[in-house]
Design a protein around this motif. Structure first.
Motif, short mmCIF file in Angstrom:
data_model
loop_
_atom_site.label_atom_id
_atom_site.label_comp_id
_atom_site.label_asym_id
_atom_site.label_seq_id
_atom_site.Cartn_x
_atom_site.Cartn_y
_atom_site.Cartn_z
N LYS A 80 0.83 -1.21 0.00
CA LYS A 80 0.00 0.00 0.00
C LYS A 80 0.86 1.26 0.00
CE LYS A 80 -1.98 -0.95 3.90
NZ LYS A 80 -1.13 -2.11 4.24
N SER A 81 1.78 1.35 0.95
CA SER A 81 2.61 2.55 1.07
C SER A 81 3.53 2.71 -0.14
CB SER A 81 3.43 2.50 2.36
OG SER A 81 2.58 2.53 3.49
N THR A 82 4.04 1.60 -0.66
CA THR A 82 4.88 1.67 -1.86
C THR A 82 4.10 2.23 -3.04
OG1 THR A 82 6.18 -0.23 -1.10
CG2 THR A 82 6.32 0.33 -3.43
N LEU A 83 2.85 1.80 -3.19
CA LEU A 83 2.01 2.31 -4.27
C LEU A 83 1.82 3.81 -4.14
CD1 LEU A 83 0.14 1.94 -6.70
CD2 LEU A 83 -1.70 1.36 -5.09
N LEU A 84 1.54 4.28 -2.92
CA LEU A 84 1.35 5.72 -2.74
C LEU A 84 2.63 6.50 -3.00
CD1 LEU A 84 -1.04 6.12 0.33
CD2 LEU A 84 -1.56 5.70 -2.07
N LYS A 85 3.78 5.93 -2.64
CA LYS A 85 5.05 6.61 -2.91
C LYS A 85 5.31 6.73 -4.41
CE LYS A 85 7.39 5.34 1.39
NZ LYS A 85 8.44 4.49 2.02
N VAL A 86 4.96 5.70 -5.16
CA VAL A 86 5.12 5.77 -6.62
C VAL A 86 4.19 6.83 -7.19
CG1 VAL A 86 4.83 4.52 -8.79
CG2 VAL A 86 5.93 3.39 -6.85
N LEU A 87 2.92 6.83 -6.75
CA LEU A 87 1.96 7.80 -7.26
C LEU A 87 2.30 9.22 -6.83
CD1 LEU A 87 -1.40 5.85 -6.74
CD2 LEU A 87 -0.03 6.06 -8.82
N ARG A 89 5.32 10.28 -6.67
CA ARG A 89 6.60 10.55 -7.34
C ARG A 89 7.77 10.62 -6.35
NH1 ARG A 89 3.02 14.39 -9.84
NH2 ARG A 89 2.42 13.75 -11.94
N ILE A 90 7.63 9.93 -5.23
CA ILE A 90 8.72 9.86 -4.27
C ILE A 90 9.71 8.78 -4.68
CG2 ILE A 90 9.27 9.25 -1.86
CD1 ILE A 90 6.65 10.62 -1.07
N THR A 91 9.19 7.70 -5.24
CA THR A 91 10.05 6.63 -5.75
C THR A 91 9.58 6.26 -7.15
OG1 THR A 91 10.95 4.43 -5.24
CG2 THR A 91 8.63 4.77 -4.78
N ALA A 92 10.53 5.82 -7.98
CA ALA A 92 10.22 5.48 -9.37
C ALA A 92 9.85 4.00 -9.48
CB ALA A 92 11.41 5.78 -10.26
N PRO A 93 8.94 3.66 -10.37
CA PRO A 93 8.61 2.24 -10.56
C PRO A 93 9.73 1.49 -11.26
CG PRO A 93 7.44 3.57 -12.17
CD PRO A 93 8.14 4.53 -11.25
N THR A 97 3.87 1.84 -15.85
CA THR A 97 3.71 3.30 -15.84
C THR A 97 2.60 3.72 -14.89
OG1 THR A 97 2.17 3.21 -17.71
CG2 THR A 97 4.51 3.56 -18.22
N ALA A 98 2.73 4.95 -14.40
CA ALA A 98 1.69 5.60 -13.60
C ALA A 98 1.54 7.01 -14.14
CB ALA A 98 2.05 5.61 -12.13
N ARG A 99 0.42 7.29 -14.80
CA ARG A 99 0.17 8.61 -15.38
C ARG A 99 -0.81 9.37 -14.48
NH1 ARG A 99 -0.03 5.03 -19.71
NH2 ARG A 99 1.66 5.30 -21.24
N ILE A 100 -0.41 10.58 -14.11
CA ILE A 100 -1.20 11.38 -13.17
C ILE A 100 -1.42 12.76 -13.76
CG2 ILE A 100 -1.24 12.37 -10.85
CD1 ILE A 100 0.69 10.06 -10.08
N ARG A 101 -2.66 13.21 -13.78
CA ARG A 101 -2.99 14.54 -14.28
C ARG A 101 -3.37 15.42 -13.09
NH1 ARG A 101 -7.08 15.56 -16.84
NH2 ARG A 101 -8.40 13.76 -16.41
N GLY A 102 -2.56 16.41 -12.81
CA GLY A 102 -2.87 17.33 -11.73
C GLY A 102 -1.87 17.27 -10.60
N ARG A 103 -1.98 18.26 -9.70
CA ARG A 103 -1.10 18.33 -8.55
C ARG A 103 -1.47 17.27 -7.53
NH1 ARG A 103 -2.62 23.81 -8.72
NH2 ARG A 103 -3.67 23.52 -6.71
#
Length: 430
Positions: A80-87, A89-93, A97-103
Protein backbone atom coordinates in the motif's frame (compact mmCIF):
# COMPACT_ATOMS: atom_id res chain seq x y z
CA UNK A 1 -15.59 10.98 -16.05
CA UNK A 2 -12.06 10.92 -17.44
CA UNK A 3 -9.26 9.13 -15.62
CA UNK A 4 -7.07 11.39 -13.52
CA UNK A 5 -4.82 8.46 -12.52
CA UNK A 6 -3.90 5.62 -14.89
CA UNK A 7 -1.72 2.79 -13.59
CA UNK A 8 -0.61 0.17 -16.11
CA UNK A 9 1.28 -3.01 -15.19
CA UNK A 10 3.10 -1.21 -12.38
CA UNK A 11 5.89 -2.97 -10.52
CA UNK A 12 8.41 -1.94 -7.89
CA UNK A 13 11.41 -4.16 -7.13
CA UNK A 14 13.86 -3.78 -4.28
CA UNK A 15 17.25 -5.50 -4.27
CA UNK A 16 18.27 -7.58 -1.27
CA UNK A 17 21.68 -9.12 -0.70
CA UNK A 18 21.84 -12.88 -0.34
CA UNK A 19 23.34 -12.65 3.15
CA UNK A 20 20.70 -10.36 4.51
CA UNK A 21 23.15 -7.43 4.52
CA UNK A 22 22.29 -4.17 2.75
CA UNK A 23 22.45 -4.28 -1.05
CA UNK A 24 25.13 -1.57 -1.05
CA UNK A 25 28.68 -1.42 0.33
CA UNK A 26 31.19 1.17 1.45
CA UNK A 27 34.52 1.64 -0.39
CA UNK A 28 36.32 -0.15 2.43
CA UNK A 29 33.96 -3.16 2.17
CA UNK A 30 34.38 -3.27 -1.62
CA UNK A 31 38.20 -3.29 -1.38
CA UNK A 32 38.13 -6.01 1.28
CA UNK A 33 35.77 -8.09 -0.85
CA UNK A 34 38.06 -7.69 -3.90
CA UNK A 35 41.04 -8.86 -1.84
CA UNK A 36 39.17 -11.94 -0.67
CA UNK A 37 38.27 -12.83 -4.26
CA UNK A 38 41.89 -12.32 -5.38
CA UNK A 39 43.36 -14.76 -2.86
CA UNK A 40 40.52 -17.24 -2.78
CA UNK A 41 40.69 -20.43 -4.83
CA UNK A 42 36.95 -20.94 -4.82
CA UNK A 43 35.01 -20.20 -8.02
CA UNK A 44 33.49 -16.76 -8.23
CA UNK A 45 29.97 -18.21 -8.07
CA UNK A 46 30.78 -19.73 -4.68
CA UNK A 47 32.61 -16.68 -3.35
CA UNK A 48 29.57 -14.49 -3.32
CA UNK A 49 25.93 -15.43 -2.94
CA UNK A 50 23.77 -14.07 -5.70
CA UNK A 51 21.76 -11.01 -4.91
CA UNK A 52 18.04 -11.54 -4.38
CA UNK A 53 15.19 -9.23 -5.19
CA UNK A 54 11.82 -8.50 -3.68
CA UNK A 55 8.78 -7.25 -5.60
CA UNK A 56 6.83 -4.86 -3.38
CA UNK A 57 4.39 -4.32 -6.28
CA UNK A 58 3.81 -6.46 -9.37
CA UNK A 59 1.34 -6.30 -12.27
CA UNK A 60 -0.77 -3.54 -10.70
CA UNK A 61 -3.22 -1.86 -13.09
CA UNK A 62 -6.20 0.41 -12.42
CA UNK A 63 -7.76 3.77 -13.34
CA UNK A 64 -9.15 6.39 -10.98
CA UNK A 65 -11.71 8.87 -12.29
CA UNK A 66 -11.70 12.51 -11.28
CA UNK A 67 -13.60 13.01 -8.03
CA UNK A 68 -13.39 9.39 -6.87
CA UNK A 69 -12.56 8.53 -3.26
CA UNK A 70 -10.68 5.23 -3.29
CA UNK A 71 -9.77 3.28 -0.17
CA UNK A 72 -6.67 1.09 -0.35
CA UNK A 73 -6.62 -1.77 2.15
CA UNK A 74 -4.32 -4.71 2.82
CA UNK A 75 -2.19 -6.31 5.48
CA UNK A 76 1.20 -4.90 6.48
CA UNK A 77 3.64 -5.51 3.63
CA UNK A 78 0.92 -5.75 0.98
CA UNK A 79 2.40 -2.81 -0.97
CA UNK A 80 0.00 0.00 0.00
CA UNK A 81 2.61 2.55 1.07
CA UNK A 82 4.88 1.67 -1.86
CA UNK A 83 2.01 2.31 -4.27
CA UNK A 84 1.35 5.72 -2.74
CA UNK A 85 5.05 6.61 -2.91
CA UNK A 86 5.12 5.77 -6.62
CA UNK A 87 1.96 7.80 -7.26
CA UNK A 88 3.40 10.69 -5.23
CA UNK A 89 6.60 10.55 -7.34
CA UNK A 90 8.72 9.86 -4.27
CA UNK A 91 10.05 6.63 -5.75
CA UNK A 92 10.22 5.48 -9.37
CA UNK A 93 8.61 2.24 -10.56
CA UNK A 94 10.79 -0.65 -11.72
CA UNK A 95 8.35 -1.47 -14.51
CA UNK A 96 5.08 -0.23 -15.91
CA UNK A 97 3.71 3.30 -15.84
CA UNK A 98 1.69 5.60 -13.60
CA UNK A 99 0.17 8.61 -15.38
CA UNK A 100 -1.20 11.38 -13.17
CA UNK A 101 -2.99 14.54 -14.28
CA UNK A 102 -2.87 17.33 -11.73
CA UNK A 103 -1.10 18.33 -8.55
CA UNK A 104 -0.66 15.66 -5.88
CA UNK A 105 -0.79 16.49 -2.18
CA UNK A 106 0.70 13.60 -0.21
CA UNK A 107 0.51 12.74 3.45
CA UNK A 108 2.62 9.63 3.93
CA UNK A 109 5.05 8.94 6.79
CA UNK A 110 5.25 11.53 9.55
CA UNK A 111 7.42 14.41 8.34
CA UNK A 112 7.47 13.45 4.66
CA UNK A 113 7.86 16.60 2.56
CA UNK A 114 9.09 18.72 5.47
CA UNK A 115 12.61 20.09 5.80
CA UNK A 116 13.63 19.46 9.43
CA UNK A 117 15.73 22.63 9.71
CA UNK A 118 12.96 24.93 8.47
CA UNK A 119 10.26 26.30 10.74
CA UNK A 120 6.62 25.34 10.46
CA UNK A 121 5.90 28.64 8.72
CA UNK A 122 8.70 28.12 6.19
CA UNK A 123 7.61 24.54 5.52
CA UNK A 124 4.09 25.67 4.64
CA UNK A 125 5.52 27.91 1.91
CA UNK A 126 8.02 25.20 0.95
CA UNK A 127 5.25 22.63 0.39
CA UNK A 128 3.14 25.14 -1.51
CA UNK A 129 6.05 25.89 -3.83
CA UNK A 130 6.50 22.15 -4.49
CA UNK A 131 2.83 22.02 -5.52
CA UNK A 132 3.46 24.88 -7.95
CA UNK A 133 1.54 27.55 -6.04
CA UNK A 134 2.61 31.17 -6.06
CA UNK A 135 3.42 32.91 -2.80
CA UNK A 136 0.22 34.97 -2.78
CA UNK A 137 -1.84 31.79 -3.29
CA UNK A 138 -0.20 30.18 -0.26
CA UNK A 139 -0.63 33.36 1.78
CA UNK A 140 -4.37 33.36 1.02
CA UNK A 141 -4.71 29.91 2.64
CA UNK A 142 -2.10 30.37 5.37
CA UNK A 143 -4.42 31.31 8.24
CA UNK A 144 -6.74 28.36 7.55
CA UNK A 145 -3.80 25.96 7.53
CA UNK A 146 -2.48 27.23 10.85
CA UNK A 147 -5.89 27.29 12.54
CA UNK A 148 -6.74 23.75 11.43
CA UNK A 149 -3.36 22.34 12.49
CA UNK A 150 -3.48 23.87 15.97
CA UNK A 151 0.29 24.47 16.03
CA UNK A 152 0.18 28.26 15.75
CA UNK A 153 2.18 28.75 18.96
CA UNK A 154 5.06 26.73 17.51
CA UNK A 155 5.01 28.06 13.97
CA UNK A 156 8.45 29.70 14.10
CA UNK A 157 10.49 26.85 15.57
CA UNK A 158 12.19 24.16 13.42
CA UNK A 159 10.08 21.17 12.43
CA UNK A 160 12.72 18.84 13.89
CA UNK A 161 11.60 19.94 17.35
CA UNK A 162 7.95 19.03 16.69
CA UNK A 163 6.43 15.86 18.11
CA UNK A 164 5.18 13.27 15.61
CA UNK A 165 1.61 14.33 16.34
CA UNK A 166 2.38 18.00 15.65
CA UNK A 167 4.11 17.10 12.38
CA UNK A 168 1.12 15.05 11.29
CA UNK A 169 -1.33 17.82 12.19
CA UNK A 170 0.58 20.37 10.15
CA UNK A 171 1.24 17.97 7.27
CA UNK A 172 -2.44 17.05 6.96
CA UNK A 173 -3.51 20.68 7.16
CA UNK A 174 -1.06 21.65 4.41
CA UNK A 175 -2.09 18.74 2.17
CA UNK A 176 -5.81 19.44 2.61
CA UNK A 177 -5.84 23.24 2.36
CA UNK A 178 -3.44 23.81 -0.54
CA UNK A 179 -6.12 22.20 -2.71
CA UNK A 180 -4.24 19.69 -4.87
CA UNK A 181 -6.32 17.93 -7.51
CA UNK A 182 -5.29 14.59 -5.98
CA UNK A 183 -4.93 13.97 -2.26
CA UNK A 184 -2.95 10.91 -1.15
CA UNK A 185 -3.31 9.98 2.54
CA UNK A 186 -1.60 7.08 4.34
CA UNK A 187 -3.00 6.13 7.78
CA UNK A 188 -3.68 9.68 8.97
CA UNK A 189 -6.20 8.36 11.49
CA UNK A 190 -3.50 6.34 13.26
CA UNK A 191 -1.83 9.49 14.65
CA UNK A 192 -3.23 12.27 16.79
CA UNK A 193 -5.94 12.60 19.38
CA UNK A 194 -9.60 11.78 18.84
CA UNK A 195 -10.57 15.40 18.17
CA UNK A 196 -7.91 15.79 15.48
CA UNK A 197 -8.90 12.48 13.88
CA UNK A 198 -12.50 13.71 13.75
CA UNK A 199 -11.36 16.93 12.07
CA UNK A 200 -9.32 14.94 9.54
CA UNK A 201 -12.24 12.72 8.65
CA UNK A 202 -14.53 15.73 8.25
CA UNK A 203 -11.99 17.56 6.11
CA UNK A 204 -11.50 14.55 3.85
CA UNK A 205 -15.27 14.40 3.37
CA UNK A 206 -15.20 18.09 2.39
CA UNK A 207 -12.34 17.41 -0.04
CA UNK A 208 -14.24 14.51 -1.58
CA UNK A 209 -17.46 16.53 -1.86
CA UNK A 210 -15.56 19.31 -3.63
CA UNK A 211 -14.83 16.97 -6.54
CA UNK A 212 -11.17 16.31 -5.82
CA UNK A 213 -9.70 12.82 -5.99
CA UNK A 214 -8.65 11.06 -2.78
CA UNK A 215 -6.57 7.91 -2.29
CA UNK A 216 -6.93 6.79 1.31
CA UNK A 217 -4.91 4.00 2.96
CA UNK A 218 -6.22 2.81 6.31
CA UNK A 219 -6.64 -0.24 8.53
CA UNK A 220 -9.76 1.41 10.01
CA UNK A 221 -12.57 -0.22 8.03
CA UNK A 222 -15.25 1.97 9.56
CA UNK A 223 -13.46 5.07 8.23
CA UNK A 224 -13.05 3.43 4.81
CA UNK A 225 -16.77 2.62 4.70
CA UNK A 226 -17.67 6.19 5.69
CA UNK A 227 -15.38 7.88 3.17
CA UNK A 228 -14.86 5.68 0.15
CA UNK A 229 -16.99 4.75 -2.83
CA UNK A 230 -14.48 2.19 -4.08
CA UNK A 231 -11.87 -0.11 -2.53
CA UNK A 232 -8.62 -1.59 -3.83
CA UNK A 233 -7.52 -4.59 -1.77
CA UNK A 234 -3.80 -5.27 -2.15
CA UNK A 235 -2.28 -8.62 -1.26
CA UNK A 236 1.40 -9.51 -1.68
CA UNK A 237 2.00 -6.62 -4.03
CA UNK A 238 -0.93 -7.30 -6.38
CA UNK A 239 -4.58 -6.30 -6.54
CA UNK A 240 -6.78 -8.96 -4.98
CA UNK A 241 -10.03 -7.02 -5.43
CA UNK A 242 -11.08 -3.75 -7.07
CA UNK A 243 -14.73 -3.12 -6.26
CA UNK A 244 -17.41 -0.58 -5.43
CA UNK A 245 -19.03 -3.04 -3.01
CA UNK A 246 -17.27 -1.26 -0.15
CA UNK A 247 -19.10 -2.84 2.80
CA UNK A 248 -18.74 -6.34 1.43
CA UNK A 249 -15.02 -6.15 0.67
CA UNK A 250 -14.28 -4.51 4.02
CA UNK A 251 -16.13 -7.36 5.70
CA UNK A 252 -14.12 -9.96 3.80
CA UNK A 253 -10.92 -8.11 4.65
CA UNK A 254 -11.78 -8.12 8.36
CA UNK A 255 -12.59 -11.83 8.18
CA UNK A 256 -9.05 -12.47 6.92
CA UNK A 257 -7.86 -15.83 5.66
CA UNK A 258 -9.87 -17.88 8.12
CA UNK A 259 -12.37 -18.84 5.41
CA UNK A 260 -16.07 -18.17 5.08
CA UNK A 261 -18.40 -18.00 8.05
CA UNK A 262 -20.82 -20.86 8.54
CA UNK A 263 -24.04 -18.99 7.85
CA UNK A 264 -26.26 -22.04 7.25
CA UNK A 265 -27.06 -25.29 9.06
CA UNK A 266 -28.50 -27.78 6.57
CA UNK A 267 -29.66 -31.12 7.96
CA UNK A 268 -28.65 -32.94 4.76
CA UNK A 269 -25.06 -31.93 5.54
CA UNK A 270 -25.16 -31.59 9.33
CA UNK A 271 -26.58 -33.92 11.95
CA UNK A 272 -30.39 -34.19 11.71
CA UNK A 273 -32.65 -32.75 14.39
CA UNK A 274 -35.89 -34.76 14.50
CA UNK A 275 -38.68 -35.21 17.04
CA UNK A 276 -42.27 -36.39 17.05
CA UNK A 277 -43.31 -32.75 16.63
CA UNK A 278 -40.99 -31.55 13.85
CA UNK A 279 -37.88 -32.12 11.73
CA UNK A 280 -35.45 -29.25 11.17
CA UNK A 281 -34.56 -28.79 7.49
CA UNK A 282 -32.40 -25.68 7.61
CA UNK A 283 -31.36 -22.87 9.91
CA UNK A 284 -29.74 -19.83 8.26
CA UNK A 285 -28.76 -16.20 8.64
CA UNK A 286 -29.50 -14.32 5.41
CA UNK A 287 -29.15 -10.81 4.00
CA UNK A 288 -31.86 -8.56 2.54
CA UNK A 289 -31.74 -10.50 -0.76
CA UNK A 290 -32.15 -13.85 0.97
CA UNK A 291 -28.56 -14.98 0.41
CA UNK A 292 -26.76 -16.84 3.19
CA UNK A 293 -24.49 -14.51 5.17
CA UNK A 294 -21.16 -16.31 5.00
CA UNK A 295 -19.23 -13.01 5.14
CA UNK A 296 -19.25 -10.23 7.76
CA UNK A 297 -22.12 -7.75 7.56
CA UNK A 298 -22.09 -4.13 8.79
CA UNK A 299 -23.97 -2.96 11.85
CA UNK A 300 -26.19 -0.65 9.78
CA UNK A 301 -27.75 -3.50 7.77
CA UNK A 302 -30.35 -5.98 9.00
CA UNK A 303 -29.75 -9.72 9.18
CA UNK A 304 -32.59 -12.22 9.05
CA UNK A 305 -32.68 -15.55 10.87
CA UNK A 306 -34.56 -18.12 8.80
CA UNK A 307 -35.86 -21.46 10.12
CA UNK A 308 -37.29 -24.16 7.85
CA UNK A 309 -39.07 -27.06 9.57
CA UNK A 310 -41.41 -29.91 8.71
CA UNK A 311 -44.08 -30.02 11.42
CA UNK A 312 -45.51 -33.47 12.18
CA UNK A 313 -47.69 -32.61 15.18
CA UNK A 314 -49.16 -29.28 16.24
CA UNK A 315 -49.18 -27.93 19.79
CA UNK A 316 -49.80 -24.43 21.23
CA UNK A 317 -46.73 -25.03 23.42
CA UNK A 318 -44.39 -25.49 20.44
CA UNK A 319 -41.75 -22.75 20.33
CA UNK A 320 -39.09 -21.95 17.74
CA UNK A 321 -36.49 -19.21 17.79
CA UNK A 322 -32.82 -18.43 18.22
CA UNK A 323 -30.27 -17.19 20.73
CA UNK A 324 -27.32 -14.89 19.97
CA UNK A 325 -24.13 -15.72 21.89
CA UNK A 326 -21.01 -13.51 21.88
CA UNK A 327 -17.34 -14.51 21.71
CA UNK A 328 -17.14 -14.72 25.51
CA UNK A 329 -19.98 -17.25 25.57
CA UNK A 330 -22.50 -14.78 27.00
CA UNK A 331 -26.03 -15.05 25.66
CA UNK A 332 -26.84 -11.60 24.28
CA UNK A 333 -30.56 -12.20 23.69
CA UNK A 334 -33.19 -14.76 22.75
CA UNK A 335 -36.00 -14.32 20.26
CA UNK A 336 -38.88 -16.81 20.15
CA UNK A 337 -42.00 -17.19 17.98
CA UNK A 338 -44.25 -16.73 21.06
CA UNK A 339 -42.66 -13.50 22.35
CA UNK A 340 -45.50 -11.19 21.29
CA UNK A 341 -49.21 -11.17 22.12
CA UNK A 342 -50.85 -14.50 21.29
CA UNK A 343 -52.81 -13.15 18.31
CA UNK A 344 -49.48 -12.07 16.75
CA UNK A 345 -47.83 -15.50 16.89
CA UNK A 346 -46.97 -16.94 13.45
CA UNK A 347 -49.52 -19.50 12.26
CA UNK A 348 -47.98 -22.98 12.11
CA UNK A 349 -49.39 -25.81 10.00
CA UNK A 350 -48.61 -29.44 9.34
CA UNK A 351 -45.93 -29.91 6.72
CA UNK A 352 -43.23 -27.48 5.58
CA UNK A 353 -43.06 -24.13 7.43
CA UNK A 354 -40.62 -21.27 6.94
CA UNK A 355 -40.19 -18.91 9.88
CA UNK A 356 -38.05 -15.81 9.95
CA UNK A 357 -37.26 -12.85 12.18
CA UNK A 358 -35.08 -9.85 11.50
CA UNK A 359 -32.17 -8.72 13.66
CA UNK A 360 -32.56 -4.97 13.14
CA UNK A 361 -29.70 -2.69 12.12
CA UNK A 362 -27.75 -0.86 14.83
CA UNK A 363 -28.36 -3.56 17.42
CA UNK A 364 -25.31 -5.83 17.64
CA UNK A 365 -21.84 -4.42 18.21
CA UNK A 366 -18.86 -5.35 16.05
CA UNK A 367 -17.69 -8.89 16.71
CA UNK A 368 -18.32 -12.56 15.98
CA UNK A 369 -21.47 -14.24 17.27
CA UNK A 370 -22.89 -17.73 17.40
CA UNK A 371 -26.59 -18.01 16.61
CA UNK A 372 -28.18 -21.12 18.16
CA UNK A 373 -31.41 -22.77 17.05
CA UNK A 374 -34.09 -22.72 19.77
CA UNK A 375 -36.93 -25.27 19.93
CA UNK A 376 -39.01 -26.36 22.92
CA UNK A 377 -42.40 -27.26 24.30
CA UNK A 378 -43.03 -24.31 26.59
CA UNK A 379 -42.60 -25.27 30.23
CA UNK A 380 -42.11 -28.96 29.41
CA UNK A 381 -38.76 -29.52 27.75
CA UNK A 382 -36.14 -28.73 25.11
CA UNK A 383 -35.67 -30.04 21.62
CA UNK A 384 -32.77 -27.66 20.92
CA UNK A 385 -31.34 -25.70 23.86
CA UNK A 386 -29.21 -22.59 23.30
CA UNK A 387 -25.64 -23.10 24.43
CA UNK A 388 -25.65 -26.86 23.90
CA UNK A 389 -27.39 -27.48 20.57
CA UNK A 390 -25.51 -28.74 17.52
CA UNK A 391 -27.75 -26.61 15.28
CA UNK A 392 -25.99 -23.26 15.14
CA UNK A 393 -24.54 -20.80 12.65
CA UNK A 394 -22.11 -17.87 12.76
CA UNK A 395 -22.67 -14.15 12.35
CA UNK A 396 -20.01 -11.44 12.21
CA UNK A 397 -20.73 -7.72 12.50
CA UNK A 398 -18.02 -5.49 11.05
CA UNK A 399 -18.18 -1.74 10.46
CA UNK A 400 -21.21 0.41 9.71
CA UNK A 401 -21.45 1.55 13.33
CA UNK A 402 -22.52 5.13 12.70
CA UNK A 403 -22.05 8.02 10.25
CA UNK A 404 -20.77 10.07 13.20
CA UNK A 405 -17.10 11.13 12.90
CA UNK A 406 -16.75 10.47 16.66
CA UNK A 407 -17.83 6.83 16.43
CA UNK A 408 -15.44 4.94 14.19
CA UNK A 409 -14.41 1.95 16.28
CA UNK A 410 -15.97 -0.65 18.53
CA UNK A 411 -17.32 0.50 21.88
CA UNK A 412 -17.62 -1.79 24.93
CA UNK A 413 -20.62 -4.07 25.20
CA UNK A 414 -22.54 -6.38 22.90
CA UNK A 415 -25.11 -3.82 21.75
CA UNK A 416 -24.40 -0.76 19.60
CA UNK A 417 -27.68 1.12 19.11
CA UNK A 418 -27.74 4.53 17.45
CA UNK A 419 -30.30 6.44 19.47
CA UNK A 420 -31.86 9.77 18.50
CA UNK A 421 -31.14 12.62 20.87
CA UNK A 422 -33.16 15.82 21.15
CA UNK A 423 -32.52 19.11 22.87
CA UNK A 424 -35.21 21.14 24.54
CA UNK A 425 -36.09 23.08 27.64
CA UNK A 426 -37.75 21.39 30.59
CA UNK A 427 -40.14 23.03 33.00
CA UNK A 428 -39.58 22.40 36.66
CA UNK A 429 -42.58 21.04 38.52
CA UNK A 430 -44.17 23.24 41.16
Amino acid sequence: MSAIITVDNLGKQYALSGTGAPAYATLRESLADAARRLFSRAPATEQKEAARSFWALRNVSFDVAEGEVVGIVGRNGAGKSTLLKVLSRITAPSEGTARIRGRVGSLLEVGTGFHPELSGRENIYFNGAILGLRKHEIRARFDEIVEFSGVGDFLDIPIKRYSSGMKMRLAFSVAAHLEPEIMVVDEVLAVGDADFQKKCLGKMKDVANSGRTVLFVSHNMNAVMQLCSRVLWLERGSIREDTRAVHEVCGRYLLGSGGALKGAYITAEDSPLDSEYFSLRSFRVVDAEGSTLDQPTPNDRPATVEIEVDIHRLSPLLNFGFAVIDEQGQQVFWSVTTDRAEHEWPSLSLGRNKLYAQIPPHLLNEGKYRVDFFASLHGQGWFSEPGSTSAHVQLQIAGGLSPSPYWRSRRPGSAAPVLTWHAGSTRESD
